[in-house]
Design an enzyme around this catalytic site. Structure first.
Site, PDB file in Angstrom:
ATOM      1  N   ASN A  12     -46.400-100.506  19.790  1.00 24.69           N
ATOM      2  CA  ASN A  12     -46.003-100.975  18.466  1.00 24.69           C
ATOM      3  C   ASN A  12     -46.035 -99.762  17.558  1.00 24.69           C
ATOM      4  O   ASN A  12     -47.110 -99.311  17.165  1.00 24.69           O
ATOM      5  CB  ASN A  12     -46.963-102.070  17.984  1.00 24.69           C
ATOM      6  CG  ASN A  12     -46.711-102.458  16.540  1.00 24.69           C
ATOM      7  OD1 ASN A  12     -45.678-102.104  15.970  1.00 24.69           O
ATOM      8  ND2 ASN A  12     -47.652-103.180  15.952  1.00 24.69           N
ATOM      9  N   TRP A  13     -44.855 -99.246  17.243  1.00 23.29           N
ATOM     10  CA  TRP A  13     -44.798 -98.023  16.432  1.00 23.29           C
ATOM     11  C   TRP A  13     -45.203 -98.278  14.980  1.00 23.29           C
ATOM     12  O   TRP A  13     -45.419 -97.333  14.225  1.00 23.29           O
ATOM     13  CB  TRP A  13     -43.386 -97.428  16.467  1.00 23.29           C
ATOM     14  CG  TRP A  13     -42.968 -96.847  17.786  1.00 23.29           C
ATOM     15  CD1 TRP A  13     -43.724 -96.744  18.923  1.00 23.29           C
ATOM     16  CD2 TRP A  13     -41.682 -96.288  18.098  1.00 23.29           C
ATOM     17  NE1 TRP A  13     -42.985 -96.144  19.930  1.00 23.29           N
ATOM     18  CE2 TRP A  13     -41.734 -95.860  19.451  1.00 23.29           C
ATOM     19  CE3 TRP A  13     -40.508 -96.104  17.385  1.00 23.29           C
ATOM     20  CZ2 TRP A  13     -40.641 -95.259  20.091  1.00 23.29           C
ATOM     21  CZ3 TRP A  13     -39.420 -95.512  18.022  1.00 23.29           C
ATOM     22  CH2 TRP A  13     -39.490 -95.093  19.358  1.00 23.29           C
ATOM     23  N   LYS A  14     -45.252 -99.546  14.591  1.00 23.59           N
ATOM     24  CA  LYS A  14     -45.510 -99.887  13.179  1.00 23.59           C
ATOM     25  C   LYS A  14     -44.501 -99.127  12.306  1.00 23.59           C
ATOM     26  O   LYS A  14     -43.384 -98.912  12.754  1.00 23.59           O
ATOM     27  CB  LYS A  14     -46.972 -99.601  12.803  1.00 23.59           C
ATOM     28  CG  LYS A  14     -47.926-100.257  13.799  1.00 23.59           C
ATOM     29  CD  LYS A  14     -49.358-100.300  13.343  1.00 23.59           C
ATOM     30  CE  LYS A  14     -50.208-101.006  14.410  1.00 23.59           C
ATOM     31  NZ  LYS A  14     -51.613-101.178  13.984  1.00 23.59           N
ATOM     32  N   GLU A 100     -51.301-107.360  10.557  1.00 21.82           N
ATOM     33  CA  GLU A 100     -50.882-106.692   9.319  1.00 21.82           C
ATOM     34  C   GLU A 100     -49.905-107.568   8.537  1.00 21.82           C
ATOM     35  O   GLU A 100     -49.884-107.543   7.312  1.00 21.82           O
ATOM     36  CB  GLU A 100     -50.281-105.319   9.670  1.00 21.82           C
ATOM     37  CG  GLU A 100     -51.383-104.339  10.068  1.00 21.82           C
ATOM     38  CD  GLU A 100     -50.975-103.287  11.083  1.00 21.82           C
ATOM     39  OE1 GLU A 100     -49.767-103.049  11.277  1.00 21.82           O
ATOM     40  OE2 GLU A 100     -51.893-102.697  11.699  1.00 21.82           O
ATOM     41  N   GLU A 169     -55.618-109.239  19.288  1.00 26.44           N
ATOM     42  CA  GLU A 169     -55.918-107.991  18.592  1.00 26.44           C
ATOM     43  C   GLU A 169     -56.992-108.252  17.535  1.00 26.44           C
ATOM     44  O   GLU A 169     -56.678-108.710  16.433  1.00 26.44           O
ATOM     45  CB  GLU A 169     -54.662-107.451  17.902  1.00 26.44           C
ATOM     46  CG  GLU A 169     -53.521-107.132  18.848  1.00 26.44           C
ATOM     47  CD  GLU A 169     -52.551-106.126  18.231  1.00 26.44           C
ATOM     48  OE1 GLU A 169     -52.376-105.064  18.848  1.00 26.44           O
ATOM     49  OE2 GLU A 169     -52.016-106.369  17.138  1.00 26.44           O
ATOM     50  N   GLY A 175     -56.672 -99.648  14.722  1.00 26.83           N
ATOM     51  CA  GLY A 175     -56.581 -98.388  13.986  1.00 26.83           C
ATOM     52  C   GLY A 175     -57.928 -97.823  13.574  1.00 26.83           C
ATOM     53  O   GLY A 175     -58.003 -96.894  12.773  1.00 26.83           O
ATOM     54  N   SER A 211     -57.070-100.093  19.209  1.00 29.95           N
ATOM     55  CA  SER A 211     -57.614 -98.795  19.635  1.00 29.95           C
ATOM     56  C   SER A 211     -57.584 -98.592  21.144  1.00 29.95           C
ATOM     57  O   SER A 211     -58.511 -98.008  21.723  1.00 29.95           O
ATOM     58  CB  SER A 211     -59.029 -98.599  19.088  1.00 29.95           C
ATOM     59  OG  SER A 211     -59.018 -98.610  17.663  1.00 29.95           O
ATOM     60  N   GLY A 232     -50.938 -99.360  19.375  1.00 28.23           N
ATOM     61  CA  GLY A 232     -50.435 -98.818  18.122  1.00 28.23           C
ATOM     62  C   GLY A 232     -50.371 -97.306  18.167  1.00 28.23           C
ATOM     63  O   GLY A 232     -49.477 -96.720  18.777  1.00 28.23           O
ATOM     64  N   GLY A 233     -51.350 -96.663  17.544  1.00 33.13           N
ATOM     65  CA  GLY A 233     -51.349 -95.210  17.385  1.00 33.13           C
ATOM     66  C   GLY A 233     -51.037 -94.426  18.657  1.00 33.13           C
ATOM     67  O   GLY A 233     -50.232 -93.484  18.638  1.00 33.13           O
TER      68      GLY A 233
HETATM   69  P1  13P Z   1     -54.025 -99.274  17.290  1.00 36.28           P
HETATM   70  O1  13P Z   1     -53.742 -99.110  18.756  1.00 36.28           O
HETATM   71  O2  13P Z   1     -53.522 -98.132  16.469  1.00 36.28           O
HETATM   72  O3  13P Z   1     -55.446 -99.628  17.031  1.00 36.28           O
HETATM   73  O4  13P Z   1     -53.153-100.540  16.795  1.00 36.28           O
HETATM   74  C1  13P Z   1     -53.227-101.719  17.502  1.00 36.28           C
HETATM   75  C2  13P Z   1     -52.148-102.609  17.023  1.00 36.28           C
HETATM   76  O5  13P Z   1     -52.205-103.144  15.932  1.00 36.28           O
HETATM   77  C3  13P Z   1     -50.979-102.800  17.895  1.00 36.28           C
HETATM   78  O6  13P Z   1     -50.164-103.832  17.429  1.00 36.28           O
END
Ligand code: 13P
Length: 247
Positions: A12-14, A100, A169, A175, A211, A232-233
């Site tokens: 998920n690149w957000k 989010e 999640e 994050g 994470s 995510g990250g």
């Molecule tokens: P992180 O991997 O950056 O913690 O984010 C998780 C996330 O929200 C994936 O949708």
């Protein structure tokens, strides 16, 4: 251990990326994806870049998706994107109810379920996200909160459930670098699995997110009810993401 469900590792690149940065990341992913093992690999990008994913990932084993979808099929909804539009040019996945969006855009669990239903009707696969806050966890409310989030989704029925994916999640792990322990994650995944099984949908894939890194992926994936990850990250770094997929 019986792990009959095909593992799914989804990035998920957000709200990250640029045309040039995406091109570099995708080129590396495409070149190395065959070595990423047996897991199914996918990425979810911001709307403007979906056409770039369509072009770059065509013919590769990597599928792609969007991060949100409108509840409505068409009409006067400025700024919204419909499931039909996503399906129109080959989108496979759509995230529904990421924490989010629940927190920053006030999405309710009923709306999230409606988004999933709209996505399913257009032939997309929704990835329905659920998760508790730290306050919920500290207050011993995890199953209560997750149960409430799942309720309207379970009401979609067995056939619909059989065509979607759930992502657990925990908000406190997103994050923050503070991942749930494999045991903490497994406990919630087992609860979700039980809820799905009661609806005749025990084989739905349940991803963990929060994470996830190459260094902790294997211990999470070793849990019987964790069928992959929503990343995510770490999905913005090709080698790290591929190492998660290979874990
Ligand atoms: P992180 O991997 O950056 O913690 O984010 C998780 C996330 O929200 C994936 O949708």
């Amino acid at each position: 251990m019986s792990h009959t469900r095909k593992r799914l590792v989804m990035g998920n690149w957000k709200m990250h990326g640029s045309f040039a940065a995406n091109a570099a990341l995708l080129d590396e992913l495409v070149a190395e994806a065959p070595q990423a093992g047996d897991a199914e690999v996918a990425v979810c990008a911001p709307f403007p870049y979906l056409a770039q994913l369509q072009g770059t990932l065509a013919g590769s084993p990597i599928s792609w998706g969007a991060q949100d979808v409108s509840i409505h099929t068409q009409g006067a909804y400025t700024g919204e994107v419909s499931a039909g539009m996503l399906a129109d040019f080959g989108c496979t996945w759509v995230l529904c109810g990421h924490s989010e969006r629940r927190a920053l855009h006030g999405e309710t669990s009923d709306q999230v379920a409606a988004k999933a239903a709209t996505a399913l009707a257009a032939g997309l696969t929704p990835v329905v996200c659920v998760g508790e806050t730290l306050d919920d966890r500290d207050g011993d409310q995890v199953e209560c909160v997750i149960g409430d989030q799942l309720e309207p989704v379970l009401a979609l029925g067995t056939e619909a459930l059989g065509r979607l994916v759930i992502a657990y999640e925990p908000v406190w792990a997103i994050g923050t670098g503070r991942t749930a322990t494999p045991e903490q994650a497994q406990a919630v995944h087992a609860f979700i699995r039980q809820s799905l099984t009661q609806q005749g949908a025990g084989q739905v894939r349940i991803l963990y997110g929060g994470s996830v890194k190459a260094g902790n992926a294997a211990s999470l994936f070793a849990q019987p009810d964790i069928d992959g990850a929503l990343v995510g990250g770490a999905s913005l770094v090709a080698q790290e993401f591929l190492n998660i997929a290979a874990a």
